[in-house]
Design an enzyme around this catalytic site. Structure first.
Site, PDB file in Angstrom:
ATOM      1  N   ASN A   9       0.861  -1.244   0.123  1.00 17.40           N
ATOM      2  CA  ASN A   9      -0.015   0.003   0.020  1.00 17.40           C
ATOM      3  C   ASN A   9       1.031   1.323   0.011  1.00 17.40           C
ATOM      4  O   ASN A   9       1.533   1.654   1.025  1.00 17.40           O
ATOM      5  CB  ASN A   9      -0.818  -0.042   1.208  1.00 17.40           C
ATOM      6  CG  ASN A   9      -1.647   1.307   1.315  1.00 17.40           C
ATOM      7  OD1 ASN A   9      -1.777   1.928   0.451  1.00 17.40           O
ATOM      8  ND2 ASN A   9      -2.477   1.535   2.301  1.00 17.40           N
ATOM      9  N   TRP A  10       1.012   1.753  -1.202  1.00 19.77           N
ATOM     10  CA  TRP A  10       1.879   3.197  -1.329  1.00 19.77           C
ATOM     11  C   TRP A  10       1.341   4.249  -0.519  1.00 19.77           C
ATOM     12  O   TRP A  10       1.966   5.346  -0.443  1.00 19.77           O
ATOM     13  CB  TRP A  10       2.143   3.228  -2.850  1.00 19.77           C
ATOM     14  CG  TRP A  10       2.964   2.405  -3.500  1.00 19.77           C
ATOM     15  CD1 TRP A  10       3.196   1.077  -2.933  1.00 19.77           C
ATOM     16  CD2 TRP A  10       3.348   2.161  -4.741  1.00 19.77           C
ATOM     17  NE1 TRP A  10       3.854   0.126  -3.857  1.00 19.77           N
ATOM     18  CE2 TRP A  10       3.985   0.868  -4.848  1.00 19.77           C
ATOM     19  CE3 TRP A  10       3.323   2.893  -5.875  1.00 19.77           C
ATOM     20  CZ2 TRP A  10       4.516   0.676  -6.133  1.00 19.77           C
ATOM     21  CZ3 TRP A  10       3.718   2.713  -7.186  1.00 19.77           C
ATOM     22  CH2 TRP A  10       4.270   1.453  -7.428  1.00 19.77           C
ATOM     23  N   LYS A  11       0.039   4.320  -0.547  1.00 17.17           N
ATOM     24  CA  LYS A  11      -0.460   5.323   0.300  1.00 17.17           C
ATOM     25  C   LYS A  11      -0.539   6.737  -0.620  1.00 17.17           C
ATOM     26  O   LYS A  11      -0.260   6.534  -1.902  1.00 17.17           O
ATOM     27  CB  LYS A  11      -0.296   5.701   1.791  1.00 17.17           C
ATOM     28  CG  LYS A  11      -0.131   4.321   2.409  1.00 17.17           C
ATOM     29  CD  LYS A  11      -0.206   4.670   3.967  1.00 17.17           C
ATOM     30  CE  LYS A  11       0.157   3.375   4.691  1.00 17.17           C
ATOM     31  NZ  LYS A  11      -0.024   3.369   6.219  1.00 17.17           N
ATOM     32  N   HIS A  96      -9.782   1.244   5.244  1.00 24.11           N
ATOM     33  CA  HIS A  96      -8.363   1.206   5.818  1.00 24.11           C
ATOM     34  C   HIS A  96      -8.746   2.411   7.084  1.00 24.11           C
ATOM     35  O   HIS A  96      -9.388   3.362   6.835  1.00 24.11           O
ATOM     36  CB  HIS A  96      -7.450   1.962   4.924  1.00 24.11           C
ATOM     37  CG  HIS A  96      -6.348   1.831   5.408  1.00 24.11           C
ATOM     38  ND1 HIS A  96      -5.421   2.888   6.270  1.00 24.11           N
ATOM     39  CD2 HIS A  96      -4.975   1.107   5.031  1.00 24.11           C
ATOM     40  CE1 HIS A  96      -4.511   2.598   6.571  1.00 24.11           C
ATOM     41  NE2 HIS A  96      -4.180   1.478   5.789  1.00 24.11           N
ATOM     42  N   GLU A  98      -6.969   4.715   8.114  1.00 23.51           N
ATOM     43  CA  GLU A  98      -6.734   6.148   7.459  1.00 23.51           C
ATOM     44  C   GLU A  98      -8.030   6.788   6.962  1.00 23.51           C
ATOM     45  O   GLU A  98      -8.170   8.022   6.939  1.00 23.51           O
ATOM     46  CB  GLU A  98      -5.361   6.326   7.009  1.00 23.51           C
ATOM     47  CG  GLU A  98      -4.143   5.971   7.650  1.00 23.51           C
ATOM     48  CD  GLU A  98      -3.035   5.512   6.710  1.00 23.51           C
ATOM     49  OE1 GLU A  98      -3.088   5.594   5.491  1.00 23.51           O
ATOM     50  OE2 GLU A  98      -2.140   5.023   7.505  1.00 23.51           O
ATOM     51  N   GLU A 167      -5.641  -5.362  10.952  1.00 17.44           N
ATOM     52  CA  GLU A 167      -4.663  -4.286  11.140  1.00 17.44           C
ATOM     53  C   GLU A 167      -4.841  -3.376  12.406  1.00 17.44           C
ATOM     54  O   GLU A 167      -5.325  -2.509  12.585  1.00 17.44           O
ATOM     55  CB  GLU A 167      -4.797  -3.252   9.767  1.00 17.44           C
ATOM     56  CG  GLU A 167      -4.149  -3.556   8.530  1.00 17.44           C
ATOM     57  CD  GLU A 167      -3.692  -2.444   7.828  1.00 17.44           C
ATOM     58  OE1 GLU A 167      -2.866  -2.780   7.325  1.00 17.44           O
ATOM     59  OE2 GLU A 167      -4.404  -1.472   7.682  1.00 17.44           O
ATOM     60  N   GLY A 173       2.247   2.218  11.000  1.00 19.94           N
ATOM     61  CA  GLY A 173       3.229   3.269  10.717  1.00 19.94           C
ATOM     62  C   GLY A 173       3.838   3.681  12.055  1.00 19.94           C
ATOM     63  O   GLY A 173       4.612   4.687  11.810  1.00 19.94           O
ATOM     64  N   SER A 213       3.466  -1.993  10.626  1.00 22.80           N
ATOM     65  CA  SER A 213       4.820  -2.150  10.691  1.00 22.80           C
ATOM     66  C   SER A 213       5.399  -3.357  10.369  1.00 22.80           C
ATOM     67  O   SER A 213       6.276  -4.031  11.099  1.00 22.80           O
ATOM     68  CB  SER A 213       5.072  -1.690  12.147  1.00 22.80           C
ATOM     69  OG  SER A 213       4.651  -0.350  12.505  1.00 22.80           O
ATOM     70  N   GLY A 234       2.686  -1.169   4.352  1.00 25.01           N
ATOM     71  CA  GLY A 234       2.752   0.318   4.050  1.00 25.01           C
ATOM     72  C   GLY A 234       3.830   0.905   3.826  1.00 25.01           C
ATOM     73  O   GLY A 234       4.730   0.521   2.729  1.00 25.01           O
ATOM     74  N   GLY A 235       4.604   1.347   4.662  1.00 23.29           N
ATOM     75  CA  GLY A 235       5.862   2.084   4.776  1.00 23.29           C
ATOM     76  C   GLY A 235       6.952   1.346   3.794  1.00 23.29           C
ATOM     77  O   GLY A 235       7.593   1.681   3.018  1.00 23.29           O
TER      78      GLY A 235
HETATM   79  C1  PEP Z   1      -1.114   0.209   6.190  1.00 24.60           C
HETATM   80  O1  PEP Z   1      -1.271   1.195   5.962  1.00 24.60           O
HETATM   81  O2  PEP Z   1      -1.940  -0.726   5.961  1.00 24.60           O
HETATM   82  C2  PEP Z   1       0.227  -0.340   6.628  1.00 24.60           C
HETATM   83  C3  PEP Z   1       0.028  -1.506   7.453  1.00 24.60           C
HETATM   84  O3  PEP Z   1       1.219   0.628   7.062  1.00 24.60           O
HETATM   85  P1  PEP Z   1       2.583   0.357   7.699  1.00 24.60           P
HETATM   86  O4  PEP Z   1       3.075  -1.156   7.270  1.00 24.60           O
HETATM   87  O5  PEP Z   1       3.438   1.553   7.316  1.00 24.60           O
HETATM   88  O6  PEP Z   1       2.503   0.100   9.388  1.00 24.60           O
END
Ligand code: PEP
Length: 255
Positions: A9-11, A96, A98, A167, A173, A213, A234-235
């Site tokens: 997920n590049w956001k 999600h 966010e 999640e 994050g 994470s 994500g990141g």
């Molecule tokens: C996400 O946004 O779905 C996520 C899991 O982010 P991160 O891996 O950065 O915690």
């Protein structure tokens, strides 16, 4: 057997050239893998350029959108409909945290989006998670209330196409992932809830991922748990080398 899935997920990150470089690196880096499915979720505007890049790559590397509207078309400035996605994407992330936090998306709206995605042949990647750490009561309330609400009135034959993601919001994050054992216990309870809502066979066919994470150093802590069928990343999905390493480790572990 449920095929493991790794989603990136590049956001709201990457320029067009970043996106092209990243997608090309992932396409080349995962080309020889077997036993794993890899899905890239770039920002809407890069879906087509990334589609063109990965089209020539392995068939298990596919594309997803980070969100969508539930209607097919209309006067909704700035929105994207399932009709616009369906020829490029196989997946769409819905619910999600966010989107829930910054755009006030509620379970009812997410339920409409899930129904619409399934109706259009898109597989929803549905995120569910509790807000506070180490509050077992809250975790259960959040996750299982969300689960039942977002899947309301979705029939058994359609739900199998969905992918769920546990999640915990406190792990997203933050660099502080849940432990594999804790994540697996939540995923197991999610599957038990699905078995009650549908039946055991259906529940055992639905993939449930972990997200929060995830890195190349901790991925196996999650995917070595029998209940966990991959990860939404994500990141770390913005770092080609590390993301490819995650995909490789998961593919290797399926052998
Ligand atoms: C996400 O946004 O779905 C996520 C899991 O982010 P991160 O891996 O950065 O915690």
């Amino acid at each position: 057997m449920r095929r493991p899935l790794i989603g990136g997920n590049w956001k709201m990150n990457t320029t067009l050239s970043d996106a092209s470089v990243l997608a090309t690196a992932v396409k080349n880096g995962v080309a020889e893998l077997e036993g794993v499915e890899v899905v890239l979720f770039p920002p809407f505007v890069w879906l087509y350029p990334v589609f063109e890049i990965i089209e020539k790559g392995p068939s298990f590397l596919t594309l997803g959108a980070q969100n969508m509207h539930f209607l097919d078309e209309g006067a909704y400035t700035g929105e994207i409909s399932p009709l616009m996605l369906k020829n490029m994407c196989q997946y769409v992330i819905l619910g999600h945290s966010e989107r829930r936090t910054y755009f006030n998306e509620k379970n009812e709206l997410i339920n409409d989006k899930v129904k619409s995605a399934l109706h259009h042949g898109l597989s929803p990647v549905i995120c569910l998670g509790e807000y506070k750490k180490e509050d077992k009561v809250e975790a259960k309330n959040d996750v299982f209330v969300q689960l039942k609400a977002v899947l309301k009135d979705i029939p058994k034959d359609l739900i199998k196409k969905a992918v769920l993601v546990y999640e915990p919001v406190w792990a997203i994050g933050t660099g502080k992932p849940a432990s594999g054992v804790y994540a697996a216990s939540m995923v197991l309870q999610m599957r038990q809830t699905l078995a009650k809502m549908y039946n055991l066979e259906t529940a055992s066919q639905i993939r449930i991922l972990y997200g929060g994470s995830v890195t190349a150093d901790n991925i196996l802590e999650f995917t070595s748990q029998r209940e966990i069928d991959g990860a939404l990343v994500g990141g770390t999905s913005l770092k080609a080398k590390e993301f490819i390493s995650i995909c490789r480790q998961v593919a290797q572990a399926t052998k």
